[in-house]
Every structure is written in structure tokens, then in C-alpha cells.
Motif scaffolding. Structure first.
Motif, PDB file in Angstrom:
ATOM      1  N   ASP A   1       0.852  -1.184   0.000  1.00 48.76           N
ATOM      2  CA  ASP A   1       0.000   0.000   0.000  1.00 48.76           C
ATOM      3  C   ASP A   1       0.887   1.233   0.000  1.00 48.76           C
ATOM      4  O   ASP A   1       2.117   1.140   0.089  1.00 48.76           O
ATOM      5  CB  ASP A   1      -0.988   0.002   1.182  1.00 48.76           C
ATOM      6  CG  ASP A   1      -0.325  -0.409   2.493  1.00 48.76           C
ATOM      7  OD1 ASP A   1       0.902  -0.198   2.628  1.00 48.76           O
ATOM      8  OD2 ASP A   1      -1.006  -0.918   3.378  1.00 48.76           O
ATOM      9  N   ILE A   2       0.266   2.417  -0.099  1.00 50.48           N
ATOM     10  CA  ILE A   2       1.003   3.667  -0.227  1.00 50.48           C
ATOM     11  C   ILE A   2       0.308   4.749   0.597  1.00 50.48           C
ATOM     12  O   ILE A   2      -0.928   4.844   0.613  1.00 50.48           O
ATOM     13  CB  ILE A   2       1.098   4.107  -1.706  1.00 50.48           C
ATOM     14  CG1 ILE A   2       1.902   3.090  -2.528  1.00 50.48           C
ATOM     15  CG2 ILE A   2       1.758   5.492  -1.834  1.00 50.48           C
ATOM     16  CD1 ILE A   2       1.986   3.417  -4.008  1.00 50.48           C
ATOM     17  N   ASP A   3       1.111   5.586   1.268  1.00 51.72           N
ATOM     18  CA  ASP A   3       0.594   6.780   1.929  1.00 51.72           C
ATOM     19  C   ASP A   3       0.545   7.887   0.869  1.00 51.72           C
ATOM     20  O   ASP A   3       1.497   8.646   0.682  1.00 51.72           O
ATOM     21  CB  ASP A   3       1.515   7.169   3.091  1.00 51.72           C
ATOM     22  CG  ASP A   3       1.057   8.431   3.795  1.00 51.72           C
ATOM     23  OD1 ASP A   3      -0.042   8.933   3.460  1.00 51.72           O
ATOM     24  OD2 ASP A   3       1.804   8.925   4.661  1.00 51.72           O
ATOM     25  N   PHE A   4      -0.565   7.950   0.154  1.00 56.25           N
ATOM     26  CA  PHE A   4      -0.659   8.834  -1.000  1.00 56.25           C
ATOM     27  C   PHE A   4      -0.644  10.318  -0.609  1.00 56.25           C
ATOM     28  O   PHE A   4      -0.104  11.157  -1.338  1.00 56.25           O
ATOM     29  CB  PHE A   4      -1.930   8.539  -1.796  1.00 56.25           C
ATOM     30  CG  PHE A   4      -1.894   7.229  -2.540  1.00 56.25           C
ATOM     31  CD1 PHE A   4      -1.013   7.035  -3.589  1.00 56.25           C
ATOM     32  CD2 PHE A   4      -2.739   6.193  -2.178  1.00 56.25           C
ATOM     33  CE1 PHE A   4      -0.978   5.825  -4.274  1.00 56.25           C
ATOM     34  CE2 PHE A   4      -2.716   4.989  -2.861  1.00 56.25           C
ATOM     35  CZ  PHE A   4      -1.837   4.804  -3.910  1.00 56.25           C
ATOM     36  N   ASP A   5      -1.266  10.660   0.537  1.00 58.02           N
ATOM     37  CA  ASP A   5      -1.410  12.071   0.884  1.00 58.02           C
ATOM     38  C   ASP A   5      -0.474  12.527   1.997  1.00 58.02           C
ATOM     39  O   ASP A   5      -0.556  13.666   2.457  1.00 58.02           O
ATOM     40  CB  ASP A   5      -2.857  12.393   1.261  1.00 58.02           C
ATOM     41  CG  ASP A   5      -3.400  11.444   2.318  1.00 58.02           C
ATOM     42  OD1 ASP A   5      -2.591  10.707   2.935  1.00 58.02           O
ATOM     43  OD2 ASP A   5      -4.630  11.412   2.508  1.00 58.02           O
ATOM     44  N   GLY A   6       0.417  11.636   2.468  1.00 63.45           N
ATOM     45  CA  GLY A   6       1.421  12.030   3.444  1.00 63.45           C
ATOM     46  C   GLY A   6       0.896  12.258   4.838  1.00 63.45           C
ATOM     47  O   GLY A   6       1.555  12.927   5.653  1.00 63.45           O
ATOM     48  N   ASP A   7      -0.279  11.691   5.172  1.00 61.34           N
ATOM     49  CA  ASP A   7      -0.837  11.902   6.502  1.00 61.34           C
ATOM     50  C   ASP A   7      -0.408  10.839   7.503  1.00 61.34           C
ATOM     51  O   ASP A   7      -0.882  10.819   8.642  1.00 61.34           O
ATOM     52  CB  ASP A   7      -2.360  11.969   6.437  1.00 61.34           C
ATOM     53  CG  ASP A   7      -2.991  10.662   5.961  1.00 61.34           C
ATOM     54  OD1 ASP A   7      -2.232   9.732   5.610  1.00 61.34           O
ATOM     55  OD2 ASP A   7      -4.241  10.577   5.930  1.00 61.34           O
ATOM     56  N   GLY A   8       0.464   9.915   7.075  1.00 65.45           N
ATOM     57  CA  GLY A   8       0.958   8.879   7.977  1.00 65.45           C
ATOM     58  C   GLY A   8       0.159   7.602   7.951  1.00 65.45           C
ATOM     59  O   GLY A   8       0.568   6.601   8.541  1.00 65.45           O
TER      60      GLY A   8
ATOM     61  N   ALA B   1       5.498   9.155 -10.174  1.00 67.11           N
ATOM     62  CA  ALA B   1       5.673  10.485  -9.599  1.00 67.11           C
ATOM     63  C   ALA B   1       6.281  10.389  -8.198  1.00 67.11           C
ATOM     64  O   ALA B   1       6.172   9.349  -7.525  1.00 67.11           O
ATOM     65  CB  ALA B   1       4.331  11.219  -9.551  1.00 67.11           C
ATOM     66  N   ASP B   2       6.927  11.471  -7.776  1.00 64.76           N
ATOM     67  CA  ASP B   2       7.553  11.479  -6.459  1.00 64.76           C
ATOM     68  C   ASP B   2       6.507  11.295  -5.356  1.00 64.76           C
ATOM     69  O   ASP B   2       5.401  11.842  -5.429  1.00 64.76           O
ATOM     70  CB  ASP B   2       8.297  12.789  -6.230  1.00 64.76           C
ATOM     71  CG  ASP B   2       9.550  12.900  -7.087  1.00 64.76           C
ATOM     72  OD1 ASP B   2       9.895  11.908  -7.774  1.00 64.76           O
ATOM     73  OD2 ASP B   2      10.190  13.975  -7.054  1.00 64.76           O
ATOM     74  N   SER B   3       6.871  10.527  -4.351  1.00 64.93           N
ATOM     75  CA  SER B   3       5.996  10.281  -3.212  1.00 64.93           C
ATOM     76  C   SER B   3       6.522  11.032  -1.995  1.00 64.93           C
ATOM     77  O   SER B   3       7.616  11.618  -2.015  1.00 64.93           O
ATOM     78  CB  SER B   3       5.938   8.783  -2.907  1.00 64.93           C
ATOM     79  OG  SER B   3       7.168   8.349  -2.321  1.00 64.93           O
ATOM     80  N   PHE B   4       5.750  10.978  -0.919  1.00 63.79           N
ATOM     81  CA  PHE B   4       6.254  11.468   0.350  1.00 63.79           C
ATOM     82  C   PHE B   4       7.316  10.493   0.864  1.00 63.79           C
ATOM     83  O   PHE B   4       7.416   9.352   0.422  1.00 63.79           O
ATOM     84  CB  PHE B   4       5.109  11.605   1.361  1.00 63.79           C
ATOM     85  CG  PHE B   4       4.138  12.690   1.009  1.00 63.79           C
ATOM     86  CD1 PHE B   4       4.381  14.003   1.375  1.00 63.79           C
ATOM     87  CD2 PHE B   4       2.975  12.404   0.302  1.00 63.79           C
ATOM     88  CE1 PHE B   4       3.473  15.015   1.046  1.00 63.79           C
ATOM     89  CE2 PHE B   4       2.064  13.394  -0.024  1.00 63.79           C
ATOM     90  CZ  PHE B   4       2.315  14.707   0.346  1.00 63.79           C
ATOM     91  N   GLU B   5       8.110  10.963   1.818  1.00 68.82           N
ATOM     92  CA  GLU B   5       9.217  10.156   2.326  1.00 68.82           C
ATOM     93  C   GLU B   5       8.686   8.882   3.003  1.00 68.82           C
ATOM     94  O   GLU B   5       7.812   8.947   3.868  1.00 68.82           O
ATOM     95  CB  GLU B   5      10.050  10.950   3.329  1.00 68.82           C
ATOM     96  CG  GLU B   5      11.250  10.170   3.856  1.00 68.82           C
ATOM     97  CD  GLU B   5      12.098  10.985   4.813  1.00 68.82           C
ATOM     98  OE1 GLU B   5      12.946  10.399   5.503  1.00 68.82           O
ATOM     99  OE2 GLU B   5      11.896  12.223   4.872  1.00 68.82           O
ATOM    100  N   GLY B   6       9.217   7.731   2.561  1.00 64.91           N
ATOM    101  CA  GLY B   6       8.840   6.450   3.156  1.00 64.91           C
ATOM    102  C   GLY B   6       7.395   6.075   2.929  1.00 64.91           C
ATOM    103  O   GLY B   6       6.839   5.265   3.684  1.00 64.91           O
ATOM    104  N   ALA B   7       6.780   6.625   1.878  1.00 64.82           N
ATOM    105  CA  ALA B   7       5.341   6.445   1.673  1.00 64.82           C
ATOM    106  C   ALA B   7       4.987   5.159   0.933  1.00 64.82           C
ATOM    107  O   ALA B   7       3.813   4.800   0.873  1.00 64.82           O
ATOM    108  CB  ALA B   7       4.771   7.633   0.916  1.00 64.82           C
TER     109      ALA B   7
END
Length: 762
Positions: free
Chosen positions: A346-353, A378-384
């Protein structure tokens, strides 16, 4: 330590089984005393001759081929001649020759097949009994039946499929039926060898070689099978990345036996096999618009997905065959399988943790354009980006013994078959997760959790199975009553994620016991060249350990039909009706399950599956050396839920909704020409549209897998009796078609593939 127990095991079921076996073994000895000496001796000689003609231990074959006069139920054989016509390395393409089989393709190579029989769910072949040489071969057939290991079809010499009343002989899963893969035998006479190889598009290769021989007392065989490809998909931003696989198989067999003229044929055989598979495979598919533009594309977010599996197979089989037709066979077996499949979770798409399910992106990609762009690179948030290491180890072992004895009593011929199997298996999950950042289309490692933090648990099973069948021949009528017993203890042990060595013991233990009797009755009646058949049997599939609310899958199965066989034509038409009192849904990542734990099961309630299986074969001859073989296999399946309910797993289901991934119509046609040393065959496979979720009426576009027709062609030319050339084209018209939406988006079938090769034997 909390413990949940559904039922305590009945103390007497082992004693019941042993007592039943003792009665069964003594029955033919008593009955034999009343047998007429002349007729009994003739019958014994006939069966002894059949044994000599077919020295291979086969579960449903007499004399090397299916004999419809002896099988009270649906049974099909794909023999070596059928397999060699196309020399596929993909089991999906092999099994379409048999009516009543449902398959869901996945990777284009048949590495992870999804097989169902007569409308049973297809996911990971977990609803059928899967065997190699009559021995259970799924990694953990009771505790975790999902077949992430599947024997290489390219090294098999035959495939046997049983459905209906005939299937309860094998178990434990008797609703759909059983598939038995027969591996290469030790040559019966002298020294012999065989080698075959093919090479083609995208560096696809497939090869098999064996050498073996037999003397009056000793036989041996060494074999290898190799298969691989660079793959047919291209990863975004990584055009040179390998999306293929590599499989290596090695086998050895050693047998000691009595001399050919011995009054009692005794044989002891040892088998060892090793299989390794490395595959750069993913569960991530494509959005509809991307699939339409470029179906063989792979999103950048799947670049780290890879599977690794190692399988070891051990088997010791001893048999005694007596002159009166009595045969006793005992087998000890063990299978060890270790696999690791690191794949996008899965992926933390919006960077909310919080991490978001990937499946939600494909439900409505227009409203999830930002998330879809991350999948594309596209670039993701860190560790997402979270990748799960699905690290599991399996063990399966047991002992089985069978007795077959012919006798006569009361003017009827009998053939009594009795078998007992004790089996243990287990699945051990010790999994962790890795976290990446996607930067410039590359996944950059950030951190990982400790081993066991994602999943740290064991699933165990112990089972004893007993089966007795009597084939009773009374003139043109043959009755085959049978009874199967399954006694199963299931245990799941959960451990703390912070305790990878499990020194603190389990945090929770859940136990389940199943005690099931499964009767069946098949009947055939001979009318000249035609045979009428009918059967009824109790269908059963055990629940897995871990979910105390999951009930066993049960049904009553009915079938009736006719077979016709003459020198010129073979025809079979069988109707079936499976009445489920409860259908189970298996939570696996391959179906996109996001509720509960992977491995859990969910009740689907009453289901009705009905259908028709048709097959026909004819071979008109222009001369002794020129013929035109033609065959077809057609299946009609109507599978519906019989109740309305709302389920986290099945979704919102209404009475009358169709089951997903069960094609209503399937048709396979083969047409060929044989001209002396040359032969050519065209195969055409049609599959009607599939639905991704339960439903009725027209299928919504975003839930539909369109119908398809795919043509293959193969040809060979024998330069000598021992050496021939071979060529094949898969998907001749290069159709671009989808095979699945599970678990995350559309996935394609294999594009046109051209291969050529040669075979030699001595």
C-alpha cells in the motif's frame, strides 16, 4: 494465554477408522470363499494383465487411458500425446482441453495458476485437490491450501482430472474435484533417454531432458526441466528491467523390484525432486485507460516486486501385486517449500501517515489522479511506499496405504478399494515490511521493520482420512458406492511481533476440529457403444485455521450424462448440479482482500452451480498416412448465490447474483492434419466475459473482463524416428486482452510468442 476452541476432538474417530479398515480388509477374504473358481481365475488374470500393461501407479487410468466403462463419474485424461502436440509450459493452456475446468490467468506463463472445477472458486487453486503422482502437492493442503507452488506442467507425462462422485476418492476437497499430475516414470525396458528444447520470443526457453533404464531388479531415472523468459512487460522508467522468470527442476528416481516372472510383483521406489523459481512478478495491474493504450506496461511502483521459491520433494513408495489382482501400495512423503514474495502492499498517498489501499485507486481512477500518478512514477512522500516481505515456510508430510482386491460374490464382480492417509502440514509466517520513497521514478530504501512485526504466526493441521469403494459389476450395470471420512485438527498460533524467536510462546491459540463423513454413489449402464452415467456425492472443503466463524464448505453434488465411443468418434455429455449449503471465500492478497487477516475465510452462504460439459473427438482419414483429427471441449456454467447478505469479503450480495470469475461459456477446439512425418494443429480458445464482483444483469465496464478468443498453432516434422523439429505460435493473431482485475487493476494475457525447437529420444 487466551484460547478459542470450537469443538474438542472426538476421542473415538481414530479407533473408528482403524476398525473400519480392518473390516474392509477382511471382507474380500470372506467373500472370496464363495467365488466360482473358473470365473474368479479369469477375472484375476484380466486384472493382472491390466497391471502389467500399466505399471505406473495411476489413480484413474487402466491400460494407460481413461476407461469410461470403469469410471462412475466424470474423468478425463490428457496423455503424453496430447501434451506433446503443443508442448506448453503453461498449465492454463493445457487444462483448457478438459471441460468443466475454470481458470483465471495471472502472469502469462502459468507460474501461479488459479484453477477451479465445476464452478468452484478459482483463487490459488485452493478449492480443488491437487496431487502429483497421487500425493497431495499443495504447500499445506489443509492448513494453507493456496498453491503458490505448482509443479512444472512441462515435465509431466499425463494429467488426470476427476469430478463428481469419482472425486471423493481423493480429498480433502471433493466439491469441485481433483487434478493429478503424473511425472516422468522410469523406463520399463532397458536404457532410454529423451531431450526436448524450445526457444523463442523475448528469450523464452523451455527444455526437458531425462535418461533412465531398468533391469530385472533395478531401475533409475535422472531428469531436469528448465524454463524462463525475460518477460513481456515494460516497467515505467526502466525499459531494460527484467520482468520475466527462471525455473529450475531436478528429479531423481530409484527403484528395486522383483524379476518380471516373479509370482508376486514387489517394488520399492525412492523419489527426490528439487524446484527453484525466481520470478519478477507483481500483483499491480493497470487502470482501464492505461491498459487500452499500452497493456504490457508496468507501473514504476512495482519495480521491487519479486518472488523466490524453493521446493523439496521426498517420496518412498512400496507396492505388492499378486496374481489374483490384489494390489497393496504404501507411500511415505514429505514436501518442504520456502517462499518469499516482496511486493507492493500500500502507499501513503497524501502524506498523513496512514497507508491507503491500492485497490481504491482502481475503483475510481478519475477521482484518484494524484494517487495514480504515484503508481506511474511520480515522487511520493518520504517512506510512503510500503513493500511487504511475504516470507513463509511450509511443510507437508504423511503416509498413505491403499488396497485393491477383485472378487466375486452372488453373481456380481467386485473390485474393492480401501485407503487410509495420515497427514500433517503447517504454514509458518514470519514477515516484515520495507518502506521506500519514490524519487524520479526510482524506489529509494528508507527503513524496514524487524522480522515478524508484520506477521508472526503458525497454522498447523493434522488429518486422518479413510476411504472405501466397491465397484460392483452386474451385467451391463456398474454401481460404485463409496464412503470417505476426514478427521481434521486445525490450530493457529499467533505470536507477538516483537518475539521473532517465539521464546515467550503464543499470545493466542485458536483450534478447530472437523469430523466429516462423505458418501458417494456412481452408476454406469452399458448400451452397446454408449454408456449412461449418473452420480451423487457429498462435497466438502475444510475451513482454514484462524477464523472461528468460518464453517466448512459443504454441498450435495449431482451429475448425469452419456458417453459414446466407437472406432471413429468419441462423445461425452454430462450435466452437473452442485448445491452448496455454504460457500467459503478465501482472503488472499491475490484477490485483493483487505479485511481481516490474509488466510482468513468468510462464509458465503448457499450457492447453486449448474452446468453442462461436452466433449467430442473424431479423426477422419484420407489414407493410412493422412488424417484430420478434430476435437472440442465446451463448458456451460451457471453459478449463483441463493441468498442476499452484506459481507466485508463478498460485498453487497443479492439473491441470484452470479459468482465472480466464473465464465458462463468456455469453448476449446483443436483441428489438425497428420501427413506421415509432418503434423500441424490449430487450437482456438473462447472464454465469455467475466465479472469482477458478484452481480446480475449487464456487467459494468469497470467490473468487466471482456470475452476473448485466442488462437495457437503448432507443428512438427520427424526427420527420423528418433529426431524431430517443432514450432509453435501462441496467440497467433496477437490479441491484446485482459485476464483479470484482481487484485489491483487490469492484467494482460501473453502477447504473440513464437518458439521453435527439437526433440530427440533413444
Amino acid at each position: 494465554m487466551p484460547t478459542q476452541t470450537r469443538r474438542s476432538p472426538p476421542d473415538g474417530y481414530y479407533r473408528t477408522t482403524v476398525s473400519s479398515l480392518a473390516i474392509a480388509l477382511s471382507a474380500p477374504a470372506v467373500a472370496q470363499e464363495t467365488t466360482g473358481p473358473d470365473d474368479g481365475e479369469v477375472r484375476a488374470e484380466q486384472i493382472a494383465d491390466e497391471r502389467r500393461e500399466n505399471p505406473v501407479d495411476s489413480i484413474i487410468v487402466v491400460g494407460g487411458r481413461i476407461d469410461p466403462y470403469r469410471i462412475a463419474g466424470s474423468a478425463d485424461l490428457i496423455d503424453s500425446e496430447d501434451l506433446r502436440r503443443f508442448d506448453y509450459g503453461d498449465v492454463n493452456r493445457v487444462l483448457r482441453q478438459v471441460p468443466g475446468i475454470n481458470t483465471q490467468e495471472e502472469d502469462g506463463f502459468g507460474l501461479f495458476p488459479n484453477i477451479g472445477l465445476r464452478g468452484s472458486p478459482v483463487e490459488r487453486s485452493s478449492n480443488i485437490t491437487l496431487m502429483e503422482d497421487g500425493v497431495l502437492i499443495a504447500p499445506a493442503p489443509y492448513a494453507a491450501p493456496a498453491a503458490y507452488y505448482f509443479p512444472a506442467i512441462g515435465r509431466m507425462q499425463a494429467v488426470e482430472v476427476t469430478k463428481g462422485a469419482a472425486a471423493i476418492r481423493y480429498g480433502p476437497r471433493t466439491i469441485g474435484g481433483a487434478v493429478n499430475l503424473r511425472s516422468t516414470d522410469i523406463p520399463a525396458d532397458g536404457l532410454a533417454g529423451y531431450a526436448f528444447g524450445q526457444y523463442g520470443s523475448r528469450d523464452y526457453y523451455q527444455g526437458q531432458a531425462w535418461v533412465g533404464g531398468d533391469t530385472d531388479y533395478v531401475g533409475a531415472l535422472l531428469e531436469t526441466y528448465q524454463q524462463g523468459s525475460d518477460g513481456f512487460k515494460t516497467i515505467d522508467g526502466l525499459p531494460d528491467a527484467d520482468t520475466g522468470f527462471e525455473r529450475q527442476d531436478y528429479r531423481g528416481r530409484l527403484a528395486v523390484h522383483t524379476a518380471p516372472d516373479a509370482p508376486v510383483e514387489a517394488r520399492l521406489e525412492f523419489v527426490y525432486g528439487r524446484s527453484d523459481l525466481e520470478a519478477n512478478e507483481t500483483y499491480l495491474g493497470l487502470a482501464d485507460t492505461d491498459f487500452a493504450a499500452e497493456p504490457y506496461r508496468r507501473y514504476a511502483a512495482s519495480q521491487r516486486d519479486a518472488f523466490s521459491g524453493e521446493h523439496d520433494q521426498y517420496r518412498v513408495t512400496g507396492s505388492l501385486a499378486f496374481s489374483d489382482g490384489t494390489r497393496i501400495t504404501a507411500t511415505l512423503y514429505r514436501n518442504d517449500f520456502a517462499r518469499s514474495w516482496s511486493k507492493l502492499q500500500d502507499i501513503d498517498f497524501d502524506g498523513d501517515g496512514s497507508f491507503d489501499s491500492i485497490s481504491s485507486v482502481f475503483v475510481n481512477p478519475e477521482d484518484n489522479a494524484g494517487a495514480l500518478s504515484i503508481l506511474r512514477g511520480a515522487d511520493s512522500f518520504e517512506g510512503a511506499v510500503r513493500i511487504r516481505n511475504n516470507n513463509r515456510v511450509y511443510r507437508s508430510e504423511g503416509a498413505q496405504i491403499s488396497l485393491e482386491r477383485p472378487f466375486e460374490m452372488g453373481g456380481a464382480r467386485h473390485n474393492l478399494a480401501v485407503s487410509v492417509r495420515y497427514h500433517e502440514d503447517e504454514e509458518d509466517r514470519l514477515q516484515n515490511e520495507e518502506f521506500y520513497s519514490q524519487i524520479g521514478g526510482d524506489l529509494v530504501f528508507e527503513r524496514q521493520t524487524d522480522l515478524g512485526q508484520q506477521a508472526n504466526r503458525e497454522a498447523k493441521a493434522k488429518a486422518i482420512a479413510f476411504y472405501i469403494e466397491d465397484r460392483i459389476e452386474i451385467g451391463a450395470l456398474t454401481l460404485t458406492p463409496g464412503l470417505r471420512y476426514e478427521g481434521i485438527d486445525l490450530t493457529r498460533l499467533d505470536y507477538a511481533g516483537s518475539d521473532p524467536d517465539r521464546s515467550n510462546g503464543p499470545t493466542r491459540v485458536r483450534q478447530t476440529n472437523i469430523d466429516q463423513w462423505l458418501p458417494g454413489l456412481g452408476a454406469t449402464y452399458e448400451l452397446g457403444d454408449a454408456i449412461l452415467l449418473a452420480g451423487v456425492s457429498r462435497g466438502f472443503s475444510p475451513p482454514g485455521p484462524g477464523n472461528p466463524d468460518a464453517r466448512a464448505e459443504e454441498s450435495w453434488n449431482y451429475e448425469a450424462g452419456v458417453r459414446y465411443r466407437s472406432d471413429k468418434v468419441q462423445v461425452s455429455a454430462i450435466g452437473f448440479y452442485n448445491d452448496y449449503s455454504n460457500l467459503l471465500g478465501n482472503c488472499t492478497q491475490s484477490v485483493g482482500c483487505s479485511v481481516g487477516d490474509i488466510g482468513d475465510q468468510f462464509n458465503g452462504g448457499a450457492v447453486t452451480v449448474k452446468g453442462l460439459e461436452l466433449s467430442a473427438a473424431v479423426e477422419p482419414r484420407l489414407s493410412n498416412s493422412v488424417s484430420f483429427p478434430l476435437s472440442l471441449a465446451y463448458t456451460f456454467t451457471d453459478a449463483e448465490f441463493d441468498s442476499s447478505f452484506d459481507s466485508e469479503f463478498f460485498g453487497d450480495v443479492n439473491e441470484g447474483d452470479d459468482l465472480p470469475y466464473i465464465a458462463r461459456h468456455q469453448l476449446y477446439v483443436e483441428a489438425g492434419v497428420n501427413m506421415g512425418r509432418a503434423a500441424a494443429t490449430v487450437g482456438a480458445n473462447y472464454v465469455s466475459e467475466l465479472r469482477d464482483n458478484p452481480g446480475s444483469g449487464a456487467v459494468a465496464e469497470n467490473e468487466r473482463i471482456d470475452d476473448r478468443i485466442v488462437f495457437d498453432i503448432a507443428g512438427s516434422y520427424a526427420l527420423t524416428d528418433k529426431f524431430s523439429l517443432f514450432a509453435r505460435v501462441d496467440n497467433v493473431l496477437d490479441n491484446q486482452y485482459a485476464v483479470s482485475r484482481r487484485p489491483f487493476g487490469l492484467r494482460p494475457g501473453v502477447p504473440r510468442r513464437i518458439v521453435g525447437g527439437a526433440r530427440v529420444s533413444f
